[in-house]
Design a protein around this motif. Sequence first.
Motif, PDB file in Angstrom:
ATOM      1  N   GLY A  61     -31.259 -21.079 -20.058  1.00 47.91           N
ATOM      2  CA  GLY A  61     -31.208 -20.310 -21.295  1.00 47.91           C
ATOM      3  C   GLY A  61     -31.904 -18.975 -21.159  1.00 47.91           C
ATOM      4  O   GLY A  61     -31.398 -17.944 -21.594  1.00 47.91           O
ATOM      5  N   GLN A  62     -33.070 -18.979 -20.540  1.00 43.65           N
ATOM      6  CA  GLN A  62     -33.807 -17.733 -20.352  1.00 43.65           C
ATOM      7  C   GLN A  62     -33.139 -16.823 -19.334  1.00 43.65           C
ATOM      8  O   GLN A  62     -33.221 -15.600 -19.436  1.00 43.65           O
ATOM      9  CB  GLN A  62     -35.258 -18.017 -19.954  1.00 43.65           C
ATOM     10  N   LEU A  63     -32.458 -17.396 -18.355  1.00 42.59           N
ATOM     11  CA  LEU A  63     -31.699 -16.590 -17.396  1.00 42.59           C
ATOM     12  C   LEU A  63     -30.568 -15.860 -18.115  1.00 42.59           C
ATOM     13  O   LEU A  63     -30.346 -14.662 -17.898  1.00 42.59           O
ATOM     14  CB  LEU A  63     -31.151 -17.464 -16.269  1.00 42.59           C
ATOM     15  N   ILE A  64     -29.871 -16.555 -18.990  1.00 42.30           N
ATOM     16  CA  ILE A  64     -28.780 -15.944 -19.752  1.00 42.30           C
ATOM     17  C   ILE A  64     -29.320 -14.857 -20.669  1.00 42.30           C
ATOM     18  O   ILE A  64     -28.790 -13.737 -20.708  1.00 42.30           O
ATOM     19  CB  ILE A  64     -28.020 -17.016 -20.556  1.00 42.30           C
ATOM     20  N   ILE A  65     -30.391 -15.170 -21.397  1.00 40.10           N
ATOM     21  CA  ILE A  65     -30.999 -14.205 -22.309  1.00 40.10           C
ATOM     22  C   ILE A  65     -31.519 -12.994 -21.531  1.00 40.10           C
ATOM     23  O   ILE A  65     -31.321 -11.849 -21.943  1.00 40.10           O
ATOM     24  CB  ILE A  65     -32.146 -14.865 -23.105  1.00 40.10           C
ATOM     25  N   GLY A  66     -32.194 -13.223 -20.410  1.00 42.21           N
ATOM     26  CA  GLY A  66     -32.707 -12.126 -19.591  1.00 42.21           C
ATOM     27  C   GLY A  66     -31.607 -11.251 -19.035  1.00 42.21           C
ATOM     28  O   GLY A  66     -31.729 -10.025 -18.999  1.00 42.21           O
ATOM     29  N   PHE A  67     -30.510 -11.871 -18.599  1.00 47.07           N
ATOM     30  CA  PHE A  67     -29.377 -11.119 -18.064  1.00 47.07           C
ATOM     31  C   PHE A  67     -28.776 -10.219 -19.128  1.00 47.07           C
ATOM     32  O   PHE A  67     -28.572  -9.018 -18.903  1.00 47.07           O
ATOM     33  CB  PHE A  67     -28.315 -12.095 -17.531  1.00 47.07           C
ATOM     34  N   ILE A  68     -28.515 -10.770 -20.303  1.00 49.74           N
ATOM     35  CA  ILE A  68     -27.930  -9.980 -21.389  1.00 49.74           C
ATOM     36  C   ILE A  68     -28.886  -8.867 -21.817  1.00 49.74           C
ATOM     37  O   ILE A  68     -28.484  -7.713 -21.995  1.00 49.74           O
ATOM     38  CB  ILE A  68     -27.554 -10.880 -22.579  1.00 49.74           C
ATOM     39  N   GLY A  69     -30.162  -9.211 -21.958  1.00 51.83           N
ATOM     40  CA  GLY A  69     -31.155  -8.215 -22.344  1.00 51.83           C
ATOM     41  C   GLY A  69     -31.289  -7.101 -21.323  1.00 51.83           C
ATOM     42  O   GLY A  69     -31.388  -5.924 -21.675  1.00 51.83           O
ATOM     43  N   ALA A  70     -31.294  -7.445 -20.038  1.00 52.67           N
ATOM     44  CA  ALA A  70     -31.395  -6.435 -18.981  1.00 52.67           C
ATOM     45  C   ALA A  70     -30.155  -5.538 -18.966  1.00 52.67           C
ATOM     46  O   ALA A  70     -30.274  -4.327 -18.765  1.00 52.67           O
ATOM     47  CB  ALA A  70     -31.592  -7.099 -17.625  1.00 52.67           C
ATOM     48  N   CYS A  71     -28.975  -6.112 -19.189  1.00 51.35           N
ATOM     49  CA  CYS A  71     -27.754  -5.300 -19.255  1.00 51.35           C
ATOM     50  C   CYS A  71     -27.836  -4.302 -20.406  1.00 51.35           C
ATOM     51  O   CYS A  71     -27.454  -3.136 -20.262  1.00 51.35           O
ATOM     52  CB  CYS A  71     -26.525  -6.189 -19.421  1.00 51.35           C
ATOM     53  N   ILE A  72     -28.351  -4.758 -21.550  1.00 57.23           N
ATOM     54  CA  ILE A  72     -28.507  -3.874 -22.695  1.00 57.23           C
ATOM     55  C   ILE A  72     -29.486  -2.751 -22.374  1.00 57.23           C
ATOM     56  O   ILE A  72     -29.234  -1.581 -22.678  1.00 57.23           O
ATOM     57  CB  ILE A  72     -28.953  -4.668 -23.940  1.00 57.23           C
ATOM     58  N   LEU A  73     -30.616  -3.088 -21.722  1.00 51.27           N
ATOM     59  CA  LEU A  73     -31.599  -2.071 -21.368  1.00 51.27           C
ATOM     60  C   LEU A  73     -31.045  -1.067 -20.354  1.00 51.27           C
ATOM     61  O   LEU A  73     -31.320   0.137 -20.452  1.00 51.27           O
ATOM     62  CB  LEU A  73     -32.866  -2.717 -20.826  1.00 51.27           C
ATOM     63  N   ILE A  74     -30.255  -1.521 -19.396  1.00 48.61           N
ATOM     64  CA  ILE A  74     -29.634  -0.611 -18.432  1.00 48.61           C
ATOM     65  C   ILE A  74     -28.675   0.330 -19.150  1.00 48.61           C
ATOM     66  O   ILE A  74     -28.652   1.541 -18.890  1.00 48.61           O
ATOM     67  CB  ILE A  74     -28.914  -1.391 -17.309  1.00 48.61           C
TER      68      ILE A  74
END
Length: 84
Positions: A61-74
């Motif tokens: 769950g945190q991997l998915i959340i981190g991936f989406i969040g990092a994509c948004i930040l990029i």
Amino acid sequence: MTGIGWFAAIIVGGIAGWLAEKFMNSNMGIIMNIILGIVGAILLNAVLMFIVGSTLGGWIGQLIIGFIGACILIAIARAVRGRA
């Protein structure tokens, strides 16, 4: 990070940031990958808690959340750099 310790948060954040870097075709480096993954997960978890009232737990769950969040930040970083 929900349900995982700080050491696991660094590992999951690094993986999430690296995956986001590859997905967004970016070149940030390992330290920035970890930072983007962790910060992205923290911010997206906060948004989910505010809107939905819960968040995804555990490593996956945190991997998915981190991936989406990092994509948004990029994407945000690209937008800001494009205007400067």
